[in-house]
Design an enzyme around this catalytic site. Sequence first.
Site, PDB file in Angstrom:
ATOM      1  CG  HIS A  41      -2.119  14.740 119.571  1.00 22.35           C
ATOM      2  ND1 HIS A  41      -1.528  13.501 119.456  1.00 22.35           N
ATOM      3  CD2 HIS A  41      -2.876  14.898 118.453  1.00 22.35           C
ATOM      4  CE1 HIS A  41      -1.911  12.942 118.322  1.00 22.35           C
ATOM      5  NE2 HIS A  41      -2.721  13.772 117.701  1.00 22.35           N
ATOM      6  CD  GLU A 126       6.048   9.347 116.120  1.00 23.97           C
ATOM      7  OE1 GLU A 126       7.115   8.706 116.101  1.00 23.97           O
ATOM      8  OE2 GLU A 126       5.693  10.043 117.093  1.00 23.97           O
ATOM      9  CB  CYS A 194      12.006  12.777 120.524  1.00 25.57           C
ATOM     10  SG  CYS A 194      10.998  13.642 121.722  1.00 25.57           S
ATOM     11  CB  SER A 223       1.735   9.520 122.503  1.00 26.05           C
ATOM     12  OG  SER A 223       2.489   8.390 122.887  1.00 26.05           O
ATOM     13  CG  ASN A 224       4.530  14.047 125.065  1.00 22.34           C
ATOM     14  OD1 ASN A 224       4.638  14.782 126.042  1.00 22.34           O
ATOM     15  ND2 ASN A 224       3.983  14.462 123.933  1.00 22.34           N
TER      16      ASN A 224
END
Length: 313
Positions: A41, A126, A194, A223-224
């Site tokens: 992304h 995901e 992760c 997202s992260n």
Amino acid sequence: MKLLLSKPRGFCAGVERAIETVEKALLLWGSPIYVKHEIVHNRHVVQGLKTKGAIFIEDVEDVPVGARLIYSAHGVSPAVREQAKKRQLIEIDATCGLVTRVHSAVKRYALQGYQIILIGHHNHVEIIGTAGEAPDVTTIVESVEDVKNLNFSSQDKLFYITQTTLSLDDVKEITQALIVKYPHVETLPSSSICYATTNRQMALREITDLTDLVLVVGDPQSSNSNRLREAASTRGIESYLINDEKEIHPEWLLGKQVIGLTAGASTPEEIVQKCIQCLIELGVNEVEDIVYTHEDVVFQLPKPIVNARFSVD
């Protein structure tokens, strides 16, 4: 004005592997190479690969019969793989190994008769892929409120697992609520968030209390990256998510003494460097790295890429 650079930041091992997979596939077999969803992304990465000949698709039906198809780092459901086989596609799996671990756990526990509680964002690619491993027994939970609305009994075998890119704080709240409601719920021995997500969030915590402004370089779809901005914001620090240096507003810097900068796991370092240069031009006169930890994780390229390279050599 001082700039604190959070480290580690930017590309993680899974992202590097995914991008290299597309680049190597283009070198080995030429264009077009089809990719299911954006490989990672980040619009800069995706656009760069498009110019080299990668074609990004959402529907496998859009891929010509017999063509090569790469699965993005986010993973896909078994239904997508089955669809690809029916079209006789040559599959190259660039799913992050840590996402694959989550898929395997969901499949394993579902086969053992567990109800799966999947903590994550409903519409994230995901989560869609992971839930597809056992759709009939998987419930997606996004908040503490969702936990309150669960209707499992004490007789149900329950297993929970999380999306790999979530906020540590959010997951803690949700899992605590889940364990209080269902003390018998099971999970993996170690977190499914992760290492890179954890490291970037912890590294950011090292600088937030020292800053009056935090800039997170990342794509709005990441997202992260969004979780990094939220991590700073929840600590009361003015924070913004920016794609690149063009989105830095000079007025944000007015009255600021110390700025913090980090980047999501799908952000190229060259974009970060452009942001640093922009901030220097806007008045930053001191730059310091704040190192939380060093990363040396490397994931092997997918077998079709490795085998093809050896045969070429």
